[in-house]
Design a protein around this motif. Structure first.
Motif, PDB file in Angstrom:
ATOM      1  N   GLY A  54       0.819  -1.204   0.000  1.00 59.58           N
ATOM      2  CA  GLY A  54       0.000   0.000   0.000  1.00 59.58           C
ATOM      3  C   GLY A  54       0.852   1.253   0.000  1.00 59.58           C
ATOM      4  N   VAL A  55       0.391   2.296  -0.706  1.00 59.60           N
ATOM      5  CA  VAL A  55       1.105   3.568  -0.783  1.00 59.60           C
ATOM      6  C   VAL A  55       0.096   4.705  -0.701  1.00 59.60           C
ATOM      7  CG1 VAL A  55       2.606   5.064  -2.146  1.00 59.60           C
ATOM      8  CG2 VAL A  55       2.942   2.588  -2.201  1.00 59.60           C
ATOM      9  N   GLN A  56       0.453   5.723   0.064  1.00 55.09           N
ATOM     10  CA  GLN A  56      -0.330   6.964   0.119  1.00 55.09           C
ATOM     11  C   GLN A  56       0.624   8.137  -0.047  1.00 55.09           C
ATOM     12  OE1 GLN A  56      -1.866   8.827   3.966  1.00 55.09           O
ATOM     13  NE2 GLN A  56      -3.781   8.040   3.120  1.00 55.09           N
ATOM     14  N   LYS A 108      -2.966  19.592  -2.116  1.00 55.93           N
ATOM     15  CA  LYS A 108      -3.931  19.042  -1.148  1.00 55.93           C
ATOM     16  C   LYS A 108      -4.725  17.892  -1.756  1.00 55.93           C
ATOM     17  CE  LYS A 108      -4.285  23.356   1.450  1.00 55.93           C
ATOM     18  NZ  LYS A 108      -3.299  22.883   2.429  1.00 55.93           N
ATOM     19  N   THR A 109      -4.039  17.179  -2.638  1.00 55.37           N
ATOM     20  CA  THR A 109      -4.584  15.971  -3.255  1.00 55.37           C
ATOM     21  C   THR A 109      -3.862  14.763  -2.665  1.00 55.37           C
ATOM     22  OG1 THR A 109      -4.920  17.191  -5.314  1.00 55.37           O
ATOM     23  CG2 THR A 109      -5.043  14.790  -5.423  1.00 55.37           C
ATOM     24  N   THR A 110      -4.622  13.832  -2.113  1.00 56.26           N
ATOM     25  CA  THR A 110      -4.041  12.629  -1.526  1.00 56.26           C
ATOM     26  C   THR A 110      -4.441  11.426  -2.371  1.00 56.26           C
ATOM     27  OG1 THR A 110      -4.136  13.579   0.697  1.00 56.26           O
ATOM     28  CG2 THR A 110      -3.874  11.183   0.527  1.00 56.26           C
ATOM     29  N   VAL A 111      -3.436  10.673  -2.829  1.00 55.10           N
ATOM     30  CA  VAL A 111      -3.673   9.503  -3.670  1.00 55.10           C
ATOM     31  C   VAL A 111      -3.322   8.249  -2.873  1.00 55.10           C
ATOM     32  CG1 VAL A 111      -3.043   8.308  -5.800  1.00 55.10           C
ATOM     33  CG2 VAL A 111      -3.185  10.809  -5.762  1.00 55.10           C
ATOM     34  N   ASN A 112      -4.214   7.255  -2.922  1.00 59.36           N
ATOM     35  CA  ASN A 112      -4.036   5.988  -2.213  1.00 59.36           C
ATOM     36  C   ASN A 112      -4.088   4.832  -3.213  1.00 59.36           C
ATOM     37  OD1 ASN A 112      -4.628   7.132   0.719  1.00 59.36           O
ATOM     38  ND2 ASN A 112      -6.314   7.826  -0.593  1.00 59.36           N
ATOM     39  N   PHE A 113      -3.140   3.898  -3.070  1.00 58.77           N
ATOM     40  CA  PHE A 113      -3.155   2.724  -3.940  1.00 58.77           C
ATOM     41  C   PHE A 113      -2.784   1.487  -3.131  1.00 58.77           C
ATOM     42  CE2 PHE A 113      -1.006  -0.375  -6.683  1.00 58.77           C
ATOM     43  CZ  PHE A 113      -2.039  -0.641  -7.582  1.00 58.77           C
ATOM     44  N   ALA A 125      -6.600  -8.298  -6.104  1.00 60.09           N
ATOM     45  CA  ALA A 125      -7.477  -7.128  -6.096  1.00 60.09           C
ATOM     46  C   ALA A 125      -6.645  -5.860  -5.985  1.00 60.09           C
ATOM     47  CB  ALA A 125      -8.470  -7.214  -4.939  1.00 60.09           C
ATOM     48  N   THR A 126      -7.195  -4.756  -6.493  1.00 63.28           N
ATOM     49  CA  THR A 126      -6.539  -3.449  -6.408  1.00 63.28           C
ATOM     50  C   THR A 126      -7.516  -2.415  -5.884  1.00 63.28           C
ATOM     51  OG1 THR A 126      -7.119  -2.945  -8.711  1.00 63.28           O
ATOM     52  CG2 THR A 126      -4.961  -3.943  -8.311  1.00 63.28           C
ATOM     53  N   TRP A 127      -6.965  -1.364  -5.284  1.00 62.07           N
ATOM     54  CA  TRP A 127      -7.769  -0.253  -4.772  1.00 62.07           C
ATOM     55  C   TRP A 127      -7.057   1.046  -5.109  1.00 62.07           C
ATOM     56  CZ3 TRP A 127     -12.130   1.701  -3.049  1.00 62.07           C
ATOM     57  CH2 TRP A 127     -12.157   2.821  -2.216  1.00 62.07           C
ATOM     58  N   LEU A 128      -7.819   1.998  -5.658  1.00 66.76           N
ATOM     59  CA  LEU A 128      -7.311   3.328  -5.965  1.00 66.76           C
ATOM     60  C   LEU A 128      -8.314   4.348  -5.446  1.00 66.76           C
ATOM     61  CD1 LEU A 128      -5.306   5.236  -7.433  1.00 66.76           C
ATOM     62  CD2 LEU A 128      -6.734   4.970  -9.484  1.00 66.76           C
ATOM     63  N   ALA A 129      -7.842   5.283  -4.622  1.00 66.89           N
ATOM     64  CA  ALA A 129      -8.729   6.316  -4.070  1.00 66.89           C
ATOM     65  C   ALA A 129      -8.009   7.653  -4.082  1.00 66.89           C
ATOM     66  CB  ALA A 129      -9.160   5.962  -2.645  1.00 66.89           C
ATOM     67  N   VAL A 130      -8.764   8.712  -4.330  1.00 65.75           N
ATOM     68  CA  VAL A 130      -8.222  10.070  -4.354  1.00 65.75           C
ATOM     69  C   VAL A 130      -9.089  10.954  -3.466  1.00 65.75           C
ATOM     70  CG1 VAL A 130      -7.665  12.073  -5.772  1.00 65.75           C
ATOM     71  CG2 VAL A 130      -7.337   9.763  -6.693  1.00 65.75           C
ATOM     72  N   THR A 131      -8.428  11.716  -2.590  1.00 59.87           N
ATOM     73  CA  THR A 131      -9.094  12.716  -1.759  1.00 59.87           C
ATOM     74  C   THR A 131      -8.601  14.092  -2.164  1.00 59.87           C
ATOM     75  OG1 THR A 131      -9.352  11.228   0.129  1.00 59.87           O
ATOM     76  CG2 THR A 131      -9.415  13.589   0.585  1.00 59.87           C
ATOM     77  N   GLN A 132      -9.518  14.976  -2.488  1.00 61.29           N
ATOM     78  CA  GLN A 132      -9.169  16.349  -2.836  1.00 61.29           C
ATOM     79  C   GLN A 132      -9.790  17.280  -1.799  1.00 61.29           C
ATOM     80  OE1 GLN A 132      -7.160  17.822  -5.410  1.00 61.29           O
ATOM     81  NE2 GLN A 132      -7.468  19.459  -3.920  1.00 61.29           N
ATOM     82  N   SER A 133      -8.933  18.012  -1.079  1.00 65.30           N
ATOM     83  CA  SER A 133      -9.424  18.985  -0.105  1.00 65.30           C
ATOM     84  C   SER A 133      -9.844  20.251  -0.834  1.00 65.30           C
ATOM     85  CB  SER A 133      -8.337  19.303   0.927  1.00 65.30           C
ATOM     86  OG  SER A 133      -8.052  18.178   1.717  1.00 65.30           O
ATOM     87  N   LEU A 134     -11.090  20.634  -0.633  1.00 65.69           N
ATOM     88  CA  LEU A 134     -11.593  21.865  -1.237  1.00 65.69           C
ATOM     89  C   LEU A 134     -11.307  23.051  -0.330  1.00 65.69           C
ATOM     90  CD1 LEU A 134     -15.040  20.520  -2.491  1.00 65.69           C
ATOM     91  CD2 LEU A 134     -12.863  20.601  -3.726  1.00 65.69           C
TER      92      LEU A 134
END
Length: 515
Positions: free
Chosen positions: A349-351, A357-362, A383-392
């Motif tokens: 896993g990597v974050q 202020k963009t956080t990418v998770n894989f 299985a794979t997981w990709l998620a992105v959080t963008q702080s507004l």
């Protein structure tokens, strides 16, 4: 001559008289001074006696415990007897609108029955309450403890038909992470009790949809679909080590002894109310009329290890876990074809948090069963997981996520049926799945109260049967039609066995509060 003698005698007499008078005055003054000194000594003796008496009275009284007070700060922490005790909790309640996607499914030529479209619900999710504390033993070592319990804000406490461990009381005292141990700043901590495994916690921070219907454990850590996550566990009767941070690295290692004298992992672990890993249907081990064996994923000992690295915007982890002697004989139609074998998992896993202020998770994960028959093996997916959080803003985030399960080498014979009631057959099949999430979160001024809105869509391929909410949301979609329950079908209903190939969806709006 006579006159002179007489005068001399008179003078001597007068002198002696004067000297005697002076001596008498001196004696009188000395006596007065001695009397005053004696009086002062007496007063001093009386004062010393009074002080001694007060000290003796104080010694007979119980002194109050030192340092009993409320510690300043945002947490509810009490200083007690030289140590600290903290009361904490997390409330998470949501209003959901979800569908199992089985409204047009058929079995035996008939349309299934029950409310198989959209259905509203109010869910407690993973709300909890806990107490933890610590007390110094020396300059570096301290004793620590914690007990934590899931709280039913919206549901009635007790066993739930939506849970895989249907005999366990989810809301009983100590149902969540609870332990006692010793902790050293220099050498780390050793603890005994129950806890989330290092494998589980190593990537928990990569999932911005945790505890919502779109929790990544709908697919990640899930070896066969359904409403379970075999490698996202809280393991009871465990001992584990947590290292201190060294140049950004941390190590966690856990062992959970099987406590099972059964020759085939087929009985409850001693001291436990359920099969290891859940998956029993009712009752206590050995009770008349109740299940006496665990044949749907029960195991003996488990081992879990994770190494994490955190430095600035980068977080990375590698983790491994193995379950010994996993009993899957309940999936067999021909004895000895699936059997009792070890199951394991590893993941990377990597974050990374970018300046924007963009956080990418894989995450990349591989689960594996030491299968007897490859054509019946649905427990070895990637299985794979990709998620992105963008702080507004500092209080507002937008999140998107995508999990993908690749197909497995095989599947059990007649384990599930498709949307037309055709039973599954052994061999490689289209049993992959995609989970798509989008959400918005707002934190209020104190950061303890948040609101969130999420939409999740789980697209099962023809023979896949994953469920939304399997990672902890209160009401997962499962792969049952409306009138079906564990072990049967409502009178007059049309149910069939569990289904595959459905597309489940959920819209959730919720509030959380932390204290």
């Amino acid at each position: 001559m006579t006159f002179q003698k007489t005068s001399l005698a008179i003078a001597c007499a007068l002198a002696l008289a004067a000297m005697g008078s002076a001596h008498a005055d001196e004696l009188s003054d000395m006596k007065a001074k001695l009397d005053a000194l004696q009086k002062e000594i007496q007063e001093l003796k009386e004062q010393m006696g009074s002080v001694q008496k007060k000290q003796e009275q104080a010694a007979t009284q119980v002194a109050p415990s030192p340092g009993n007070s409320i510690k300043p700060g945002n947490d509810l922490t009490f200083r007690v007897g030289g140590g600290e005790v903290t009361i904490y909790g997390h409330a998470d309640v949501s209003l959901d609108y979800q569908t199992n996607g089985m409204g047009d499914f058929h079995t035996g030529g008939q349309k299934v029955t029950g409310r198989n479209g959209w259905l509203p619900d109010v869910s407690s999710n993973l709300s909890y309450f806990g107490i933890r504390g610590e007390r110094a033993i020396n300059n570096d070592l301290k004793g620590v403890f914690q007990f934590e319990t899931e709280v039913a804000y919206a549901a009635t406490p007790g066993a739930s038909d939506q849970a895989t461990d249907t005999t366990a009381q989810k809301f009983s005292l100590g149902s969540r992470n609870s332990f006692v141990g010793m902790q050293s700043a220099a050498y780390g901590a050793i603890k005994l009790g129950k806890t989330d495994t290092p494998y589980k916690t190593s990537t928990a921070r990569l999932d911005p949809f945790a505890n919502t219907p779109g929790d990544y454990n709908a697919i990640m850590g899930n070896s066969g679909g359904d409403n379970r996550t075999e490698f996202d566990l809280r393991l009871p009767h465990s001992i584990w080590y947590e290292s201190p941070k060294l140049n950004g690295f941390n190590l966690g290692f856990l062992v959970s002894p099987g406590q099972n004298r059964s020759s085939n992992s087929g009985l409850y672990a001693q001291g436990e109310p359920d099969c290891a890993g859940g998956n029993s249907t009712a009752g206590l081990n050995g009770n008349a009329g109740q299940p006496t064996s665990c044949t749907d994923g029960s195991f003996t000992s488990a081992y879990s290890v994770a190494v994490t690295y955190a430095d600035g915007p980068l977080y990375a982890t590698v983790a491994y876990e193995v379950h010994s002697d996993v009993n899957r004989t309940g999936d067999e139609t021909v004895p000895g074809t699936i059997g009792i074998r070890d199951e394991s998992a590893y993941k990377l896993g990597v974050q990374y948090a970018f300046p924007t202020k963009t956080t990418v998770n894989f995450e990349l994960e591989r689960l594996k069963r030491d299968a007897i028959t490859s054509a019946l093996d649905e427990r070895t997916p990637t299985a794979t997981w990709l998620a992105v959080t963008q702080s507004l803003t500092k209080d507002d985030d937008v999140n998107v996520g995508w999990a993908h399960a690749f197909k497995t080498p095989g599947q059990p014979d007649q384990g599930v049926q498709d949307n037309n009631g055709v039973m599954a057959t052994p061999g490689s099949s289209e049993n992959g799945a995609n989970l798509l999430d989008i959400g918005y979160k707002h934190r209020f001024l104190d950061k303890r109260t948040t609101t969130y809105l999420t939409y999740s869509r789980l697209i099962n391929q023809h023979w896949a049967h994953y469920s939304l909410g399997a990672g902890g949301h209160g009401l997962p979609t499962r792969n049952y039609v409306g009138d079906k329950f564990v072990g049967g079908c409502q009178g007059g209903g049309v149910c069939g066995p569990p289904f595959a190939g459905n597309t489940a969806q959920a819209l959730s709006v919720g509030v959380t509060y932390d204290f």
